[in-house]
Design a protein around this motif. Structure first.
Motif, PDB file in Angstrom:
ATOM      1  N   GLU A 150       7.496  -1.011  -2.158  1.00 56.03           N
ATOM      2  CA  GLU A 150       6.838   0.176  -2.693  1.00 56.03           C
ATOM      3  C   GLU A 150       7.075   1.369  -1.774  1.00 56.03           C
ATOM      4  OE1 GLU A 150       5.064   0.619  -5.503  1.00 56.03           O
ATOM      5  OE2 GLU A 150       5.507  -1.439  -6.100  1.00 56.03           O
ATOM      6  N   SER A 193      -1.618  -0.052   7.342  1.00 57.93           N
ATOM      7  CA  SER A 193      -1.499  -0.896   6.160  1.00 57.93           C
ATOM      8  C   SER A 193      -1.678  -2.367   6.546  1.00 57.93           C
ATOM      9  CB  SER A 193      -0.122  -0.722   5.518  1.00 57.93           C
ATOM     10  OG  SER A 193       0.057  -1.662   4.482  1.00 57.93           O
ATOM     11  N   ARG A 197       2.234  -2.361   1.949  1.00 53.08           N
ATOM     12  CA  ARG A 197       2.238  -1.831   0.585  1.00 53.08           C
ATOM     13  C   ARG A 197       1.171  -0.767   0.387  1.00 53.08           C
ATOM     14  NH1 ARG A 197       4.676  -5.311  -3.150  1.00 53.08           N
ATOM     15  NH2 ARG A 197       5.415  -7.197  -2.114  1.00 53.08           N
ATOM     16  N   TYR A 198      -0.033  -1.054   0.863  1.00 55.99           N
ATOM     17  CA  TYR A 198      -1.173  -0.154   0.667  1.00 55.99           C
ATOM     18  C   TYR A 198      -1.461   0.533   1.997  1.00 55.99           C
ATOM     19  CZ  TYR A 198      -1.782  -2.675  -3.673  1.00 55.99           C
ATOM     20  OH  TYR A 198      -1.564  -3.208  -4.907  1.00 55.99           O
ATOM     21  N   TRP A 199      -1.372   1.856   1.974  1.00 55.28           N
ATOM     22  CA  TRP A 199      -1.516   2.627   3.209  1.00 55.28           C
ATOM     23  C   TRP A 199      -2.772   3.486   3.161  1.00 55.28           C
ATOM     24  CZ3 TRP A 199       1.660   1.850   7.318  1.00 55.28           C
ATOM     25  CH2 TRP A 199       2.828   1.101   7.070  1.00 55.28           C
ATOM     26  N   GLY A 200      -3.506   3.534   4.267  1.00 56.95           N
ATOM     27  CA  GLY A 200      -4.718   4.352   4.312  1.00 56.95           C
ATOM     28  C   GLY A 200      -5.159   4.606   5.735  1.00 56.95           C
TER      29      GLY A 200
END
Ligand code: BMA
Length: 331
Positions: A150, A193, A197-200
């Motif tokens: 992603e 992350s 995949r998911y970043w914050g």
């Protein structure tokens, strides 16, 4: 001259790192390879130019991902191999990523790659096109087959640079939110992350300031872990009456909380001054994209794009560079 303890870099030894000592009479903290550029613009038939690129150690030799702008003037990523880190064989065909999701698998353009080894994987981050510039993420184990993951962020964003290990249990990336064009602003942010995949948990690291870094800044090579903090070499841009001027500076970031800047150079450590940095498709650009480091000697080899046309190689020594950052800091 700063003594080398051989214990400053936290990382592997790289006894075959490309290296030349500092020339007599040189007063700079970074010095250039005397046979630059190491990759010429027309090294492969399709190339208009080969520049902002990312070599890494691989199986006792070297491999890397190169930015090749074709004669169509579209940007592509190509694999390269080298025995010595200086002389490169660049594949004639662009990298083709196998993609996990067909909705993102058309690379509109690919440029400014970074390569970061984490465990046995070499992650590639690059400026991808998905309704605007954003951070493409992929990986390879062998520089033969590549998988695209992603995109890390929503557009517009560029200069995505991974840290070479998890920090506090999470993957970590620097990036530089931008606009769709030549972006007259730019600050470095930190994101985490759990799974790539998911970043914050985005944190502001540092922004543009004075002089050579007054318009925008962006992370350069994958940060080097040292006992003094993460050593980050970054680019900074000045807007002259003749357009942007890209130089390089260096900073130390806290090891556990890398959004905390310990020190940061007020002077540049390298600016476009040679003919191949000042003359080319985009004049006055020295754009660092990769650094090799030898923990035993503290030697660092820095790869940079010159004038958006060719690849240059430069050198520094970790203790000397850290001493320079601390003595010349604006943080
Ligand atoms: C940036 C990127 C870099 C390039 C630089 C100077 O916006 O496109 O690839 O080196 O501009 O042209």
């Amino acid at each position: 001259m700063v003594a080398n303890s051989g214990k400053t870099i936290i990382g592997p030894a790289l006894p075959n790192i490309p290296w030349q000592g500092k020339p007599d009479g040189c007063h700079d903290v970074v010095w250039r390879y005397n046979e630059n550029p190491i990759v010429s613009r027309d090294q492969i038939p399709c190339a208009n130019s080969i520049f902002n690129s990312a070599p890494v150690p691989h199986e006792g030799k070297f491999a890397g991902v190169f930015r090749v702008d074709h004669k169509s003037r579209r940007s592509h990523l190509h694999t390269g191999f080298s025995d010595d880190g200086i002389h490169w064989r660049i594949e004639h065909e662009p990298i083709r990523f196998a993609c996990e999701d067909e909705k993102i698998d058309r690379i509109a353009h690919g440029y400014d790659p970074r390569v970061c080894r984490i465990d046995d994987r070499y992650y590639v981050t690059w400026c991808n096109g998905y309704h605007g510039p954003t951070i493409g993420v992929g990986f390879t184990n062998d520089f033969k087959s590549y998988t695209q993951m992603e995109n890390a962020f929503l557009p517009c964003n560029r200069n995505g640079v991974l840290f070479p290990r998890k920090i506090n249990g999470r993957f970590a990336m620097l990036s530089r939110p931008s606009d769709n064009g030549h972006t007259p602003f730019g600050e470095i942010f930190y994101s985490e992350s759990p799974d790539m995949r998911y970043w914050g948990r985005h944190r502001w690291v540092m922004g543009a300031t004075r002089g050579w870094q007054s318009t925008k800044i962006g992370a350069g090579p994958v940060p080097i872990e040292t006992i003094e903090g993460w050593l980050l070499i970054y680019h900074g841009v000045l807007t002259s009456c003749n357009g942007f001027v890209y130089s390089a500076g260096a900073a130390l970031l806290d090891l556990d909380e890398p959004w905390k800047v310990i020190a940061r150079t007020e002077p540049y450590i390298m600016a476009p001054t040679t003919i191949y940095e000042c003359v080319g498709d985009v004049p006055n650009v020295a754009f660092p994209g990769a650094a090799l480091a030898d923990a035993d000697t503290g030697r660092i080899a820095l790869y940079y794009g010159a004038a958006d046309t060719v690849v240059g190689l430069a050198f520094t020594q970790v203790d000397e560079l850290i001493a320079y950052i601390k003595a010349n800091s604006i943080a």
